[in-house]
Design an enzyme around this catalytic site. Structure first.
Site, PDB file in Angstrom:
ATOM      1  CG  ASP A 131      -2.034   0.990   1.137  1.00  0.00           C
ATOM      2  OD1 ASP A 131      -2.191   1.629   0.070  1.00  0.00           O
ATOM      3  OD2 ASP A 131      -2.778   1.140   2.127  1.00  0.00           O
TER       4      ASP A 131
ATOM      5  CG  ASP B 293      -3.245   3.815  -3.670  1.00  0.00           C
ATOM      6  OD1 ASP B 293      -4.139   3.061  -4.118  1.00  0.00           O
ATOM      7  OD2 ASP B 293      -3.438   4.586  -2.717  1.00  0.00           O
ATOM      8  CD  GLU B 294      -5.500  -0.865  -1.654  1.00  0.00           C
ATOM      9  OE1 GLU B 294      -5.206  -1.643  -0.717  1.00  0.00           O
ATOM     10  OE2 GLU B 294      -6.488  -0.126  -1.644  1.00  0.00           O
TER      11      GLU B 294
END
Length: 358
Positions: free
Chosen positions: A10, A104-105
């Site tokens: 993350d 983003d993860e």
């Protein structure tokens, strides 16, 4: 299941961190991406802003009150996607079992990996190092034997975190975990659980499966399992696109039907362009979303028998959904248009295909 090795990566305050990376003048300062001091919604907040209580999805006006020195910057999604691709390339150096959740993860299954390293923790450290080396950005990592625990672990020691939950530690860890920290238990549900005397995983574990199903419907089985550290979901390298949409929050509430229809048409065109780029063809349902000045939200949708693959038809259906009964004295602050219900032609033919028993 206990022998699997799952990593959840993350990126820390991704959008805001990218803005601080590209503009050194923003480093160490409270930054909000998206909106402005009067209208709109915060898309992301730097850790400096979060200290004041600023969060993503918060109305910009409220964020500005909480943090008077908050710096609003416009989002730059092409730049975020560019860096996301670099980060994703790092993942694929270790495994092809990568399940992106957003820019983003992502989840990674490194049980069997490309470099032959037995330690998922060492792999996570290498990934964090390479991301920082190649992008200048910082990531947090959670490591465990299933997706629920890996996701939970990645949030335990932010920013720049590295947290491991071993199989033999899971039962005690989950027992002490407050229900609001459980991934998959939202704020409203957590509040209901607390009112019912369920404060931690240990309290949740006392409830029978039947009780949880009665209280929380289909989610009951998920809650029953995760409070025992059980999650059978596998890392899925390809995530099926469920919907494609676009929306806009206006600088001022709009009240006139003509202006509303013009905005619906403009947003529908943007949405259709995204739909084409997504390659998620053969959508059958178009949805119109409206948010009023008092933050009430409604949706309307229309499902067609034929797939919608032409922009003119897409815009036309979206415009038809914008009728005069949607007008409200509060005015409209946000309009969104999206498409879903993706079905391939062969799927439709299968539904009507005759079968013979032999």
């Amino acid at each position: 299941m206990a022998h699997r090795k799952i990593i959840h990566i993350d990126m820390d305050a991704f959008y805001a961190s990218v803005e601080q990376l590209d503009n050194p003048k923003l480093k160490g300062k409270p930054v909000a991406v998206g909106g402005n001091s009067q209208r709109g919604v915060v898309a992301a907040a730097s850790y400096e802003a979060r200290k004041f209580g600023v969060k993503s999805a918060m109305p910009s006006a409220k964020a500005a009150k909480l943090c008077p020195n908050l710096i609003f910057v416009p989002h730059r999604f092409p730049r975020y996607r560019e860096l996301s691709h670099i980060i994703r390339d790092v993942f694929f150096e270790y495994t092809d079992l990568v399940e992106p959740l957003s820019l983003d993860e992502a989840y990674l299954d490194v049980t069997e990996n490309k470099i032959g390293l037995n330690s998922a923790t060492l792999i996570a450290k290498e990934i964090k190092h390479k991301i920082r080396e190649r992008t200048g950005l910082i990531a947090s990592a959670g490591i465990s034997y299933n997706k629920f625990l890996a996701k939970t672990a990645s949030d335990m020691d932010k920013p720049d975190g590295l947290f491991v939950i071993l199989p033999e530690e899971a039962e005690e860890f989950v027992a002490k975990l407050p229900v609001h920290r459980f991934h998959g238990i939202g704020k409203v549900t957590a509040e209901k659980m607390v009112k019912a005397g369920i404060f931690t995983g240990k309290d949740l574990r006392k409830k029978s499966l039947e009780d949880l199903k009665l209280r929380y419907g289909k989610s009951g089985l998920y809650y029953y399992n995760i409070c025992r550290g059980i999650d059978y979901r596998e890392v899925q390298p390809v995530r099926e696109t469920k919907s494609v949409s676009a929306e806009r929050t206006f600088d001022h509430n709009i009240y006139e039907m003509e202006e509303i229809r013009e905005e619906v048409q403009r947003i529908a065109q943007i949405s259709f362009d995204r739909y084409e780029r997504s390659k998620a063809s053969d959508g059958h349902t178009i949805t119109l979303k409206l948010k009023y000045g008092d933050f009430r939200q409604i949706t309307r949708s229309k499902t067609l028998e034929e797939a919608i693959n032409e922009k003119s038809a897409y815009v036309s259906v979206a415009t038809q959904l914008a009728t005069e009964d949607l007008l409200d004295e509060q005015g409209i602050r946000l309009i969104g248009v999206g498409i879903s219900n993706f079905r391939k032609e062969e799927e439709d033919s299968k539904d009507h295909q005759l079968t013979l028993s032999f």
